[in-house]
Design an enzyme around this catalytic site. Structure first.
Site, mmCIF file in Angstrom:
data_model
loop_
_atom_site.group_PDB
_atom_site.id
_atom_site.type_symbol
_atom_site.label_atom_id
_atom_site.label_comp_id
_atom_site.label_asym_id
_atom_site.label_seq_id
_atom_site.Cartn_x
_atom_site.Cartn_y
_atom_site.Cartn_z
ATOM 1 N N SER A 87 0.750 -1.205 -0.008
ATOM 2 C CA SER A 87 -0.050 0.001 0.011
ATOM 3 C C SER A 87 0.749 1.107 0.011
ATOM 4 N N SER A 92 -4.353 3.228 4.950
ATOM 5 C CA SER A 92 -5.523 2.920 3.893
ATOM 6 C C SER A 92 -5.757 1.576 3.585
ATOM 7 N N ASP A 139 1.649 5.379 -6.406
ATOM 8 C CA ASP A 139 0.774 6.338 -6.164
ATOM 9 C C ASP A 139 1.444 7.358 -5.099
ATOM 10 N N GLU A 164 -0.095 7.603 -10.144
ATOM 11 C CA GLU A 164 -1.299 7.993 -9.956
ATOM 12 C C GLU A 164 -1.885 9.274 -9.461
ATOM 13 N N ASN A 189 -2.472 10.578 -13.581
ATOM 14 C CA ASN A 189 -3.161 11.589 -13.042
ATOM 15 C C ASN A 189 -3.788 12.664 -13.840
ATOM 16 N N LYS A 194 -9.331 10.531 -15.400
ATOM 17 C CA LYS A 194 -8.890 10.570 -14.156
ATOM 18 C C LYS A 194 -9.189 11.466 -13.258
ATOM 19 N N ASP A 198 -12.001 11.868 -10.560
ATOM 20 C CA ASP A 198 -11.544 11.713 -8.897
ATOM 21 C C ASP A 198 -11.893 13.078 -8.351
ATOM 22 N N CYS A 203 -15.427 13.295 -5.305
ATOM 23 C CA CYS A 203 -15.467 14.444 -3.947
ATOM 24 C C CYS A 203 -17.000 14.690 -3.990
ATOM 25 N N HIS A 309 -5.937 17.971 0.148
ATOM 26 C CA HIS A 309 -4.737 16.625 0.397
ATOM 27 C C HIS A 309 -4.022 16.810 1.495
ATOM 28 N N SER A 370 -9.811 5.575 -12.941
ATOM 29 C CA SER A 370 -8.425 5.746 -12.832
ATOM 30 C C SER A 370 -7.502 4.345 -12.937
ATOM 31 N N GLN A 374 -4.742 3.277 -15.496
ATOM 32 C CA GLN A 374 -3.497 2.642 -15.141
ATOM 33 C C GLN A 374 -3.105 1.336 -15.997
HETATM 34 P P1 NAD Z 1 -7.566 23.350 -7.900
HETATM 35 O O1 NAD Z 1 -6.214 23.856 -7.948
HETATM 36 O O2 NAD Z 1 -8.335 22.882 -9.085
HETATM 37 O O3 NAD Z 1 -8.403 24.025 -7.047
HETATM 38 C C1 NAD Z 1 -8.217 24.731 -5.543
HETATM 39 C C2 NAD Z 1 -8.759 25.976 -5.698
HETATM 40 O O4 NAD Z 1 -8.389 26.689 -4.329
HETATM 41 C C3 NAD Z 1 -8.127 26.834 -6.674
HETATM 42 O O5 NAD Z 1 -9.134 27.316 -7.493
HETATM 43 C C4 NAD Z 1 -7.503 28.081 -5.994
HETATM 44 O O6 NAD Z 1 -7.637 29.435 -6.655
HETATM 45 C C5 NAD Z 1 -8.238 28.036 -4.712
HETATM 46 N N1 NAD Z 1 -7.679 28.528 -3.326
HETATM 47 C C6 NAD Z 1 -5.988 28.667 -3.450
HETATM 48 N N2 NAD Z 1 -5.849 29.174 -2.232
HETATM 49 C C7 NAD Z 1 -7.084 29.302 -1.676
HETATM 50 C C8 NAD Z 1 -7.187 30.349 -0.590
HETATM 51 N N3 NAD Z 1 -6.130 30.800 0.267
HETATM 52 N N4 NAD Z 1 -8.452 30.706 -0.524
HETATM 53 C C9 NAD Z 1 -9.387 30.612 -1.254
HETATM 54 N N5 NAD Z 1 -9.262 29.667 -2.442
HETATM 55 C C10 NAD Z 1 -7.759 29.485 -2.528
HETATM 56 O O7 NAD Z 1 -7.321 21.878 -6.974
HETATM 57 P P2 NAD Z 1 -8.661 20.633 -6.738
HETATM 58 O O8 NAD Z 1 -8.310 19.634 -7.874
HETATM 59 O O9 NAD Z 1 -9.725 21.303 -6.734
HETATM 60 O O10 NAD Z 1 -7.784 20.071 -5.693
HETATM 61 C C11 NAD Z 1 -8.053 20.848 -4.266
HETATM 62 C C12 NAD Z 1 -7.407 19.932 -3.142
HETATM 63 O O11 NAD Z 1 -7.937 18.726 -3.151
HETATM 64 C C13 NAD Z 1 -5.982 19.333 -3.409
HETATM 65 O O12 NAD Z 1 -5.094 19.425 -2.319
HETATM 66 C C14 NAD Z 1 -5.968 18.130 -3.988
HETATM 67 O O13 NAD Z 1 -4.895 17.412 -3.841
HETATM 68 C C15 NAD Z 1 -7.125 17.621 -2.947
HETATM 69 N N6 NAD Z 1 -7.898 16.397 -3.607
HETATM 70 C C16 NAD Z 1 -8.507 15.431 -2.561
HETATM 71 C C17 NAD Z 1 -9.332 14.391 -3.303
HETATM 72 C C18 NAD Z 1 -9.958 13.706 -1.986
HETATM 73 O O14 NAD Z 1 -10.419 12.681 -2.214
HETATM 74 N N7 NAD Z 1 -10.234 14.229 -0.967
HETATM 75 C C19 NAD Z 1 -9.318 14.030 -4.369
HETATM 76 C C20 NAD Z 1 -8.679 15.132 -5.195
HETATM 77 C C21 NAD Z 1 -7.984 16.070 -4.870
HETATM 78 N N1 9W4 Z 2 -7.334 6.241 2.961
HETATM 79 C C1 9W4 Z 2 -7.030 6.538 4.297
HETATM 80 C C2 9W4 Z 2 -7.901 5.816 5.030
HETATM 81 C C3 9W4 Z 2 -7.834 6.198 6.661
HETATM 82 C C4 9W4 Z 2 -6.831 7.039 7.014
HETATM 83 C C5 9W4 Z 2 -3.677 9.418 11.164
HETATM 84 C C6 9W4 Z 2 -5.175 7.932 12.118
HETATM 85 C C7 9W4 Z 2 -6.802 7.040 -0.644
HETATM 86 C C8 9W4 Z 2 -7.345 6.887 -1.809
HETATM 87 C C9 9W4 Z 2 -7.878 5.751 -2.137
HETATM 88 O O1 9W4 Z 2 -5.505 7.678 2.052
HETATM 89 C C10 9W4 Z 2 -6.593 6.924 1.969
HETATM 90 N N2 9W4 Z 2 -6.664 7.157 8.500
HETATM 91 C C11 9W4 Z 2 -5.756 8.082 8.611
HETATM 92 S S1 9W4 Z 2 -5.157 8.662 7.245
HETATM 93 C C12 9W4 Z 2 -6.195 7.525 6.119
HETATM 94 C C13 9W4 Z 2 -6.274 7.486 4.767
HETATM 95 N N3 9W4 Z 2 -5.288 8.573 9.894
HETATM 96 C C14 9W4 Z 2 -4.337 9.686 9.847
HETATM 97 O O2 9W4 Z 2 -4.574 9.383 12.289
HETATM 98 C C15 9W4 Z 2 -6.267 8.391 10.879
HETATM 99 C C16 9W4 Z 2 -7.006 6.454 0.401
HETATM 100 C C17 9W4 Z 2 -8.390 5.463 -3.223
HETATM 101 N N4 9W4 Z 2 -9.560 4.644 -3.381
HETATM 102 C C18 9W4 Z 2 -10.894 5.145 -3.012
HETATM 103 O O3 9W4 Z 2 -10.972 6.447 -2.765
HETATM 104 C C19 9W4 Z 2 -11.716 4.239 -3.187
HETATM 105 N N5 9W4 Z 2 -10.962 3.166 -3.227
HETATM 106 C C20 9W4 Z 2 -9.866 3.431 -3.314
HETATM 107 O O4 9W4 Z 2 -8.957 2.641 -3.601
HETATM 108 C C21 9W4 Z 2 -8.160 4.795 -0.971
HETATM 109 C C22 9W4 Z 2 -7.730 5.335 0.165
#
Ligand code: NAD
Ligand code: 9W4
Length: 441
Positions: A87, A92, A139, A164, A189, A194, A198, A203, A309, A370, A374
């Protein structure tokens, strides 16, 4: 002679025991459901299972060992590959998925909650093919860094890596600019099918999942602030609005703020929005978004979470360390903080990714996109390696379009086909690719 055990999974799962069999049965059921939701990946199996293009290919993978990843691994094996897997995150792994694979004789090395030291040792184990791997799936860049820095002896037999995530791509470009990238890398990515899916649709569905699983909160009627209106923010804002929340956006980029307002969202600053919103979601990828001065003036009962992130968007440290604020854990990853005046706020997942901490991340359907990218990237590296001298590449657009086609079919979409005259008029081939390289989807 006793065979050496070629896997390492959670200590509490002893393969062969009644408990382990139950765990594996549960994984089988989840995998059967998820296969149905990964139609692209299953279509690639059908397309290539007779030709077995990966025959003789040895693939090392380092990617979250989940139910969806188990289906990716099975696909690579069905297409002829030998696979070893770990992993890419110590938290995860879905232990039942790892047990299911180990029970099938697939060498997997991962468990939820492994230590950092165990993590790197497991990556080392995945490289133990006779004469090393030919292909890498990574990844985040840890596997690539391990091979290039610690096992350069393996480089000559490696045709390339498919990466990834954004973090991994950043690391690859850094190496490339330093002249230290001796292998081909395909940036999965940045395939449209993708990242767009994603970030936006993944989200969109998993934010609410995380909030609901953590809190059972009613979203309709509430005021929500989404910080950042990129792809992730767009998905979050759309999801919250669909539930009936009144959504406010904060942005720094005028073009993106313009998009938000044209889509009917109010755009303001966090300083303005902090005192009267009920739900706060950070999605900027930036740091210092929700600060002590914002939290101090929030309403009683406000909910804070981050889907970006890194855990640098919300100043969780202020909440956990301020002696004036009383902390109470409601349940793991749901923390309540109470000010002296009795006001309290809830923080989800300790300010880390809420959709992964409090829910299971993206739906399988999103992961199918995704993982199709791959598989196609690995096929390119394996069968057309001459096209890929050391460097960083994206998948050809025609393959990105193929991934979309594979998912449109089971959704019952009827796509229009260009006739020859129309194709000539547009100057594109009848069967694609349809857009120029710089087209922004
Ligand atoms: P993006 O760059 O398209 O969007 C981010 C936006 O935030 C931009 O439009 C930017 O102008 C704005 N921004 C930056 N600083 C700011 C601030 N101080 N105040 C207000 N707005 C601000 O990026 P994205 O693809 O939307 O990804 C955003 C984050 O989510 C990244 O960290 C990415 O890695 C993460 N992400 C998370 C997941 C998840 O599953 N949780 C999945 C994909 C991406
Ligand atoms: N998962 C994850 C799960 C639990 C978790 C320290 C304790 C990303 C992408 C996919 O990151 C992933 N608990 C954490 S960090 C953390 C992260 N902590 C932090 O304190 C708890 C993760 C891709 N994916 C999907 O989104 C669905 N299927 C997939 O394969 C998976 C997991």
């Amino acid at each position: 002679m006793l065979q050496k055990r070629d896997y390492e999974i959670a200590k509490h799962i002893q393969l062969g025991s009644e408990d382990a069999n139950q765990t594996i049965e549960f994984a089988k059921k989840q995998i059967a459901l998820a296969r149905h939701e990964m139609p692209g990946l299953m279509a690639l199996r059908d397309e290539f299972k007779d030709r077995k293009p990966f025959l003789k290919a040895k693939i090392t993978g380092c990617l979250h060992l989940t139910i969806e990843t188990a289906i990716l691994i099975e696909t690579l094996i069905e297409l002829g590959a030998d696979v070893r897997w770990s992993s890419c995150n110590v938290y995860s792994t879905q232990d039942e998925a790892a047990a299911y694979l180990a029970n099938k004789g697939i060498p997997v090395f991962a468990w939820k909650g492994m230590s950092e030291e165990e993590y790197w040792r497991c990556i080392g184990k995945t490289l133990e093919f006779p004469y090393g791997p030919n292909l890498l799936i990574d990844d985040g860049g840890d596997l690539t860094a391990y091979v290039l820095d610690k096992r350069p002896d393996l480089i000559p037999s490696i045709k390339g890596v498919s990466e990834e995530t954004t973090t991994g791509i950043r690391a690859l470009w850094k190496r490339f600019h330093e002249g230290k990238l001796p292998i081909a890398a395909i940036d999965v990515n940045d395939s449209v099918t993708k990242s767009k899916f994603d970030n936006r649709y993944g989200c969109l569905e998993s934010l609410i999942d995380g909030i609901k699983q953590a809190t059972h909160l009613m979203i309709g009627g509430k005021k929500a602030v989404v910080a950042g209106y990129g792809d992730v923010g767009k998905g979050c804002a759309e999801a919250l609005r669909a539930y009936g929340a009144r959504v406010v956006i904060t942005e720094i980029d005028p073009i993106i703020a313009y998009q938000a307002v044209m889509n009917g969202f109010e755009v303001t600053t966090m300083d303005e929005a902090a005192m009267d919103a009920d739900i706060f979601v950070t999605a900027t990828g930036c740091k210092g978004i929700i600060l002590p001065r914002h939290m101090d003036k929030m309403k009683d009962g406000a909910l804070l979470c981050n889907i970006g992130h890194f855990d640098v968007e919300i100043d969780a440290n202020y909440l956990f360390t301020n002696p004036e604020i009383v902390h109470e854990e409601i349940k793991p990853l749901v923390d309540k903080f109470t000010w002296k005046n009795g006001k309290s706020v809830l923080l989800l997942a300790k300010g880390r990714l809420v959709n992964l901490g409090c829910a299971k991340g993206h739906p399988s359907f999103v992961m199918s996109n995704s993982f199709c990218n791959q598989v196609l990237a690995q096929l390119e590296l394996w069968e057309s390696s001459k096209k890929y001298p050391p460097g960083i590449y994206r998948l050809p657009r025609i393959l990105d379009e193929k991934v979309a086609r594979l998912h449109l079919k089971p959704l019952g979409v009827k796509l229009t086909t260009l006739n020859d005259e129309q194709a000539e008029y547009l100057g594109v081939p009848v069967n694609g690719p349809y857009k120029r390289e710089d087209y922004r989807y």
